[in-house]
Enzyme design. Structure first.
Site, PDB file in Angstrom:
ATOM      1  N   LYS A   1       0.813  -1.220   0.000  1.00 21.76           N
ATOM      2  CA  LYS A   1       0.000   0.000   0.000  1.00 21.76           C
ATOM      3  C   LYS A   1       0.845   1.268   0.000  1.00 21.76           C
ATOM      4  O   LYS A   1       0.423   2.298  -0.525  1.00 21.76           O
ATOM      5  CB  LYS A   1      -0.947  -0.001   1.201  1.00 21.76           C
ATOM      6  CG  LYS A   1      -2.049  -1.046   1.094  1.00 21.76           C
ATOM      7  CD  LYS A   1      -3.068  -0.915   2.216  1.00 21.76           C
ATOM      8  CE  LYS A   1      -4.207  -1.889   2.036  1.00 21.76           C
ATOM      9  NZ  LYS A   1      -5.266  -1.744   3.057  1.00 21.76           N
TER      10      LYS A   1
ATOM     11  N   LYS B   1      -9.269  -8.368 -10.387  1.00 24.42           N
ATOM     12  CA  LYS B   1     -10.430  -8.367  -9.502  1.00 24.42           C
ATOM     13  C   LYS B   1     -11.369  -7.216  -9.850  1.00 24.42           C
ATOM     14  O   LYS B   1     -10.928  -6.146 -10.267  1.00 24.42           O
ATOM     15  CB  LYS B   1      -9.979  -8.222  -8.044  1.00 24.42           C
ATOM     16  CG  LYS B   1      -9.481  -9.507  -7.413  1.00 24.42           C
ATOM     17  CD  LYS B   1      -9.142  -9.310  -5.949  1.00 24.42           C
ATOM     18  CE  LYS B   1     -10.383  -9.131  -5.113  1.00 24.42           C
ATOM     19  NZ  LYS B   1     -10.093  -9.106  -3.649  1.00 24.42           N
TER      20      LYS B   1
ATOM     21  N   LYS C   1     -13.762  -0.914  -7.524  1.00 18.69           N
ATOM     22  CA  LYS C   1     -14.341   0.420  -7.758  1.00 18.69           C
ATOM     23  C   LYS C   1     -13.301   1.396  -8.273  1.00 18.69           C
ATOM     24  O   LYS C   1     -13.633   2.468  -8.774  1.00 18.69           O
ATOM     25  CB  LYS C   1     -14.980   0.959  -6.486  1.00 18.69           C
ATOM     26  CG  LYS C   1     -13.997   1.373  -5.420  1.00 18.69           C
ATOM     27  CD  LYS C   1     -14.714   2.002  -4.250  1.00 18.69           C
ATOM     28  CE  LYS C   1     -13.700   2.525  -3.251  1.00 18.69           C
ATOM     29  NZ  LYS C   1     -13.765   3.909  -2.995  1.00 18.69           N
TER      30      LYS C   1
END
Length: 331
Positions: A110, A194, A197
């Site tokens: 991340k 995957k 959004k």
């Protein structure tokens, strides 16, 4: 058995969230005592617009209830409404070791190349996750592949705290594996990625707020290949888009992949896609209607969250008090 799990109120829920996590939560309500929380403190680990966060909290609560989370069966609450989460997280940060956190692969992923510029919260949030679970003496936590490390960390922290202070306060939680395999829903435009959004193409996902017509259109335009559907699931390997659409149909209807293929074997996607669209509309239309009702009654949403937060606080407060006592602090 007591199960605790959280979801960040990031907005933009889609079919992947519903089939991969939320509907599994709905089934868990029949199998265990469940606490589900909106992880709004975790949402602060990256830059977030305050107005958007406030809106997303209600939106997420509405989506969970519309999907079948029953506030009477489960405890649904807002993480930040219970200060004990943050208080216990600090105590546990003093128990966790830097070496343990350095091994967390999600922080590396991340933070990317800007690790020095990442927030301290992004680095330490696995300890807050541990507090979320240990505060309620959860016996089990539903985890995906990407969260197994964090569950192990929670277990390590629980064991070290109990050993250091010679108490049996925290329960080292076990992974909760519900019946049936978790649905892994991929993009409608790329069967190897995957559903997300964050994908710039809205055609890559089915949003929970999409109309019946939008759902049908997205399925009709979903990427496929020219080959007919096989009768053997193994023959879907190497055909990611076909495998994804069959997997979605299986997850939505509750049929096995073998059952789906036995019905559609030899047929092309011209026959399969309309059946898939109909199944999705049947699942999502009542959910969307309920979501609209809840959106139009924010006071009721706030009441339900406040009630859930009060119930959760009553469970967590004695544990926090014992943690304070164990380390030698008054409470």
């Amino acid at each position: 058995m007591r199960v605790v799990s959280g979801i960040q109120p990031t907005g933009g829920l889609h079919l992947g969230n519903l089939l991969g996590a939320i509907l599994r939560w709905v089934r868990m309500q029949e199998e265990a005592e469940c606490l589900f929380f909106l992880a709004d403190l975790h949402a602060l680990t990256i830059d977030v617009d305050p107005q958007e966060l406030r809106s997303n909290i209600r939106e997420m609560a509405a989506a969970l209830i519309a999907s079948g989370i029953d506030p009477k069966k489960s405890i649904l609450f807002q993480q930040s409404a219970i200060p004990a989460h943050a208080e216990l997280a600090w105590i546990l940060q003093c128990t966790a070791r830097v070496g343990w956190l350095n091994r967390m692969t999600q922080f590396k992923e991340k933070s990317g190349k800007s690790r020095e510029g990442a927030s301290v919260g992004l680095y330490t949030y696995p300890v807050l996750q541990a507090a979320d679970v240990l505060l309620y003496r959860a016996t089990h936590v539903p985890v995906g592949e990407d969260q197994k490390q964090h569950l192990e960390l929670a277990r390590d922290i629980a064991i070290k705290f109990n050993t250091d202070y010679d108490v049996e306060l925290f329960v080292p939680p076990e992974p909760y594996i519900p019946a049936g395999a978790a649905a892994r829903i991929m993009s409608l435009r790329d069967g190897s990625a995957k559903m997300s959004k964050s994908d710039p193409s809205d055609m890559s996902r089915i949003n929970l707020t999409d109309s019946d017509d939008q759902i049908s259109q997205k399925i009709r335009k979903a990427k496929t290949d020219p080959e007919p559907l096989p009768d053997d699931p193994a023959l879907l390997d190497g055909r990611p888009e076909a495998k994804n659409l069959v997997g979605i149909y299986s997850a939505v209807t509750g049929e096995s992949v073998e059952q789906v293929l036995s019905r559609f074997a030899g047929q092309g996607f011209g026959a399969f896609k309309p059946a898939l669209a109909d199944a999705l509309v049947a699942l999502l239309h009542p959910l969307r209607s309920r979501l609209e009702e809840l959106r139009n009654d924010p006071a009721e949403l706030d009441r339900l969250l406040a009630d859930g937060s009060a119930r959760a606080a009553s469970l967590g407060q004695p544990v926090l008090k014992q943690a304070y006592s164990a380390v030698g602090l008054p409470r």
